[in-house]
Design a protein around this motif. Structure first.
Motif, PDB file in Angstrom:
ATOM      1  N   VAL A  37       0.781  -1.228  -0.199  1.00  0.00           N
ATOM      2  CA  VAL A  37       0.052  -0.070  -0.029  1.00  0.00           C
ATOM      3  C   VAL A  37       0.784   1.258   0.004  1.00  0.00           C
ATOM      4  O   VAL A  37       1.634   1.567   1.070  1.00  0.00           O
ATOM      5  CB  VAL A  37      -0.924   0.202   1.235  1.00  0.00           C
ATOM      6  N   GLY A  38       0.895   1.900  -0.947  1.00  0.00           N
ATOM      7  CA  GLY A  38       1.658   3.273  -1.153  1.00  0.00           C
ATOM      8  C   GLY A  38       2.824   2.948  -2.201  1.00  0.00           C
ATOM      9  O   GLY A  38       3.457   2.169  -2.149  1.00  0.00           O
ATOM     10  N   SER A  60      -2.818   5.355  -3.859  1.00  0.00           N
ATOM     11  CA  SER A  60      -4.108   6.202  -4.033  1.00  0.00           C
ATOM     12  C   SER A  60      -4.090   7.666  -5.021  1.00  0.00           C
ATOM     13  O   SER A  60      -5.123   7.685  -5.609  1.00  0.00           O
ATOM     14  CB  SER A  60      -4.001   6.858  -2.668  1.00  0.00           C
ATOM     15  N   ALA A  89       3.613  12.069  -3.964  1.00  0.00           N
ATOM     16  CA  ALA A  89       3.963  12.848  -2.605  1.00  0.00           C
ATOM     17  C   ALA A  89       5.151  13.168  -2.442  1.00  0.00           C
ATOM     18  O   ALA A  89       5.945  13.630  -3.308  1.00  0.00           O
ATOM     19  CB  ALA A  89       3.020  12.144  -1.539  1.00  0.00           C
ATOM     20  N   PHE A 125      18.653  14.087  -1.449  1.00  0.00           N
ATOM     21  CA  PHE A 125      19.943  14.111  -0.988  1.00  0.00           C
ATOM     22  C   PHE A 125      20.252  13.035  -0.100  1.00  0.00           C
ATOM     23  O   PHE A 125      19.160  12.445   0.428  1.00  0.00           O
ATOM     24  CB  PHE A 125      20.164  15.358  -0.148  1.00  0.00           C
ATOM     25  N   GLY A 134      -5.947   3.233  -6.307  1.00  0.00           N
ATOM     26  CA  GLY A 134      -7.184   3.318  -5.535  1.00  0.00           C
ATOM     27  C   GLY A 134      -6.481   3.262  -3.946  1.00  0.00           C
ATOM     28  O   GLY A 134      -5.266   3.452  -3.749  1.00  0.00           O
ATOM     29  N   CYS A 141      -6.542   2.265  -0.054  1.00  0.00           N
ATOM     30  CA  CYS A 141      -6.952   1.386   0.758  1.00  0.00           C
ATOM     31  C   CYS A 141      -7.618   1.763   1.986  1.00  0.00           C
ATOM     32  O   CYS A 141      -7.414   2.844   2.603  1.00  0.00           O
ATOM     33  CB  CYS A 141      -5.571   0.616   1.275  1.00  0.00           C
ATOM     34  N   TYR A 178      17.005  22.643  -6.979  1.00  0.00           N
ATOM     35  CA  TYR A 178      16.021  22.146  -6.072  1.00  0.00           C
ATOM     36  C   TYR A 178      16.180  23.011  -4.711  1.00  0.00           C
ATOM     37  O   TYR A 178      17.316  22.835  -4.253  1.00  0.00           O
ATOM     38  CB  TYR A 178      15.693  20.616  -6.017  1.00  0.00           C
ATOM     39  N   MET A 205       4.667  16.193   2.438  1.00  0.00           N
ATOM     40  CA  MET A 205       4.864  16.263   3.952  1.00  0.00           C
ATOM     41  C   MET A 205       5.539  14.907   4.125  1.00  0.00           C
ATOM     42  O   MET A 205       5.853  13.768   3.542  1.00  0.00           O
ATOM     43  CB  MET A 205       3.497  15.353   4.346  1.00  0.00           C
ATOM     44  N   HIS A 234       9.759   7.265   7.751  1.00  0.00           N
ATOM     45  CA  HIS A 234      11.119   7.523   7.338  1.00  0.00           C
ATOM     46  C   HIS A 234      11.648   9.088   7.595  1.00  0.00           C
ATOM     47  O   HIS A 234      12.695   9.264   7.182  1.00  0.00           O
ATOM     48  CB  HIS A 234      11.542   6.853   6.184  1.00  0.00           C
ATOM     49  N   ASN A 235      10.681   9.857   7.986  1.00  0.00           N
ATOM     50  CA  ASN A 235      11.194  11.457   8.260  1.00  0.00           C
ATOM     51  C   ASN A 235      11.815  11.913   7.080  1.00  0.00           C
ATOM     52  O   ASN A 235      11.413  11.786   5.693  1.00  0.00           O
ATOM     53  CB  ASN A 235      12.048  11.131   9.514  1.00  0.00           C
ATOM     54  N   TRP A 277      14.498  11.283   5.820  1.00  0.00           N
ATOM     55  CA  TRP A 277      15.599  10.467   5.063  1.00  0.00           C
ATOM     56  C   TRP A 277      15.051   9.316   4.205  1.00  0.00           C
ATOM     57  O   TRP A 277      15.649   8.469   3.865  1.00  0.00           O
ATOM     58  CB  TRP A 277      16.611   9.831   6.032  1.00  0.00           C
ATOM     59  N   ILE A 318      14.049   8.976   1.452  1.00  0.00           N
ATOM     60  CA  ILE A 318      14.572   8.631  -0.107  1.00  0.00           C
ATOM     61  C   ILE A 318      15.985   8.074  -0.057  1.00  0.00           C
ATOM     62  O   ILE A 318      16.440   6.917  -0.495  1.00  0.00           O
ATOM     63  CB  ILE A 318      14.714   9.944  -0.846  1.00  0.00           C
ATOM     64  N   ALA A 319      16.724   8.509   0.795  1.00  0.00           N
ATOM     65  CA  ALA A 319      18.333   8.105   0.975  1.00  0.00           C
ATOM     66  C   ALA A 319      18.245   6.913   1.419  1.00  0.00           C
ATOM     67  O   ALA A 319      19.392   5.992   1.530  1.00  0.00           O
ATOM     68  CB  ALA A 319      18.751   9.177   1.958  1.00  0.00           C
TER      69      ALA A 319
END
Ligand SMILES: Cc1cc2nc3c(=O)[nH]c(=O)nc-3n(C[C@H](O)[C@H](O)[C@H](O)COP(=O)(O)OP(=O)(O)OC[C@H]3O[C@@H](n4cnc5c(N)ncnc54)[C@H](O)[C@@H]3O)c2cc1C
Length: 443
Positions: free
Chosen positions: A43-44, A71, A77, A85, A191, A193, A300, A358, A384-385, A387, A389-390
């Motif tokens: 989900v996500g 979704s 998002a 980074f 969709g 969940c 960016y 967010m 994961h706050n 970070w 992506i990292a």
């Protein structure tokens, strides 16, 4: 706590705790599986969910279906609007240090395998807002080499935060798209969940995931089901809604911190040197900019200040999932603050876009990664706050190991237990719903 403060090297934590084991480094995708899931639903479709799906696809047979239930759109998002980074040694010595290290090493291989053009290593400077700092900085030969041409306005003290050996960037949207392209057997269903149905589990009182309930994006009034023996909730800040999907068996306190960011267009005729900036608090504009020039010539910027704090109750209602707009006052502040530092952008800079997203924040700033107590086939990978992506490749790999092998060897997940805020008496308590029917506590 402010965004920029959290994303800087803290104290002397450089090598304090390394949770990456040697066996992980030797680990290949050919390990025997102890579990072969039939139908996996993630989900996500952010960078976290997609990384889990990608790592599962590497290790499961073609007979395993892997579905991302998203979704809005994949990477719509924070995973499409975050900076991208990463820093190998910028952890604070806490258990997340291992995520920094493993993911940083995985990224350089993955970027090559997937052909991500936005990945590169880059040096980083710290810059205080102010005046007369550049003259002194240019006298330092090492520093002078990495001062970007576009940093030609007025600045205070300039220092090096790294020459580019252990800091890098990737544009997260490209990374997500490339993972999906590369593993074409991951199917994306659009969709939202809203629940999970279960059957009786193999142990007395436990429950087994059976189906995932959702409203399709094209017709939100409709209720549909996806068969699933494995569900991974990886829905960023909105993952706290899973408290209800699992009937309180796990508590996921969460706050969403909503921040604006801007992207400058590539200036005509000018090269955009690849050095990132972490700027001190600029009291004139209320900013603490993080500046990431990207390989496509855009720049960016986040760390714009004035973030909004979104409560768990509002997140459960889906706040800012569909529409998340930039704060125009913060856009103006970010532009003005950056233009003080760059006369090139002051005279001819043009914004490509402004946006907001967010980041998902559990109270202890540690992610939720692990299984849902009392449920078979139910996992959380969220929170994961700043970070997310990292860390994504490491989180994906650790979750795939947990699901397929029964434990993660590459990352010690114990500190990230999703049930750490769940009172003992409530953990894995039996739910009230079996295949859509209310069955109380008795089955
Ligand atoms: C301004 C800003 C800059 C950042 N810069 C960096 C950076 O430079 N480096 C870094 O490492 N991190 C950075 N981050 C943090 C990073 O962006 C996030 O930690 C990361 O993107 C989280 O990824 P995710 O996949 O968990 O969540 P998200 O990207 O939020 O994705 C969650 C997805 O789940 C979907 N979803 C939600 N609820 C449901 C549901 N009920 N059903 C189906 N789908 C659902 C959403 O539509 C969304 O697409 C930044 C964050 C912000 C805000």
């Amino acid at each position: 706590m402010k965004f920029a403060l959290q994303r800087r090297p803290l104290g002397s934590g450089r090598k304090a705790v390394a949770f990456v084991s040697w066996s992980c480094l030797l680990h290949t995708t050919t390990l025997a599986m102890t579990v072969v899931p039939k139908n996996v639903v993630v989900v996500g479709g952010g960078v976290q969910g997609t990384s889990v799906a990608y790592q599962l696809a590497l290790r499961t047979p073609a007979s395993t279906t892997i579905t991302i239930l998203e979704s809005q759109q994949p990477a719509s998002a924070a995973s499409g609007k975050g900076g991208g980074f990463m820093a190998r040694s910028w952890g604070d010595g806490s258990p997340t240090q291992g995520l920094h290290e493993l993911a940083f090493d995985m990224y350089s291989d993955l970027a090559q395998t997937l052909g991500c053009e936005s990945y590169r290593k880059l040096p980083v400077l710290s810059v205080s807002p102010g005046y007369n700092g550049m003259k002194a900085a240019r006298k330092n030969k090492d520093l002078a080499k990495i001062i970007p041409g576009w940093l030609d306005g007025t600045v205070g003290r300039v220092g090096s935060m790294g020459g580019g050996e252990d800091t890098a960037q990737i544009t997260p949207q490209e990374f997500v798209e490339k993972m999906l392209e590369h593993q074409s057997r991951i199917q994306v269903v659009l969709g939202t969940c809203w629940g999970v149905e279960t059957d009786q589990g193999s142990e007395r009182g436990s429950r087994k995931v059976a189906t995932v309930e959702y409203n399709p994006k094209e017709n939100p009034a409709e209720k549909k089901l996806l068969p699933a023996d494995t569900i991974i909730v990886s829905a960023g800040p909105w993952s706290c809604a899973a408290e209800d999907w699992f009937h309180g068996a796990v508590q996921l306190p969460m706050e969403g911190i909503k921040s604006t960011s801007i992207v400058w267009k590539k200036p005509e005729g000018n090269d955009v040197d690849a050095t990132a900036l972490f700027c001190g608090e600029d009291d004139r504009f209320g900013t603490h900019l993080e500046v990431y020039p990207r390989p496509d010539g855009t720049i960016y910027i986040c760390g714009i200040g004035g973030s909004d704090y979104v409560s768990k109750e509002d997140l459960k209602e889906g706040a800012f999932r569909e529409i998340c707009e930039a704060n125009e006052l913060r856009v103006a502040a970010a532009k003005a603050s950056f233009q003080e530092m760059s006369s090139v952008y002051k005279t001819s800079g043009e914004l490509d876009r402004s946006q907001a997203c967010m980041r998902p924040c559990p109270p202890d700033a540690m992610p939720y990664m692990g299984s849902v107590p009392g449920y078979e086939g139910a996992y959380i990978n969220a929170g994961h706050n700043c970070w997310g992506i990292a860390w994504a490749p490491a989180c994906g790999k650790a979750m795939a190991e947990l699901i397929l092998d029964g434990e993660s060897r590459c990352v010690n997940l114990t500190p990230f237990d999703p049930a750490r805020y769940t009172p003992d008496a409530q953990r894995g308590t039996r739910g009230r719903k079996q295949r859509g029917n209310n069955v109380g506590e008795q089955w």
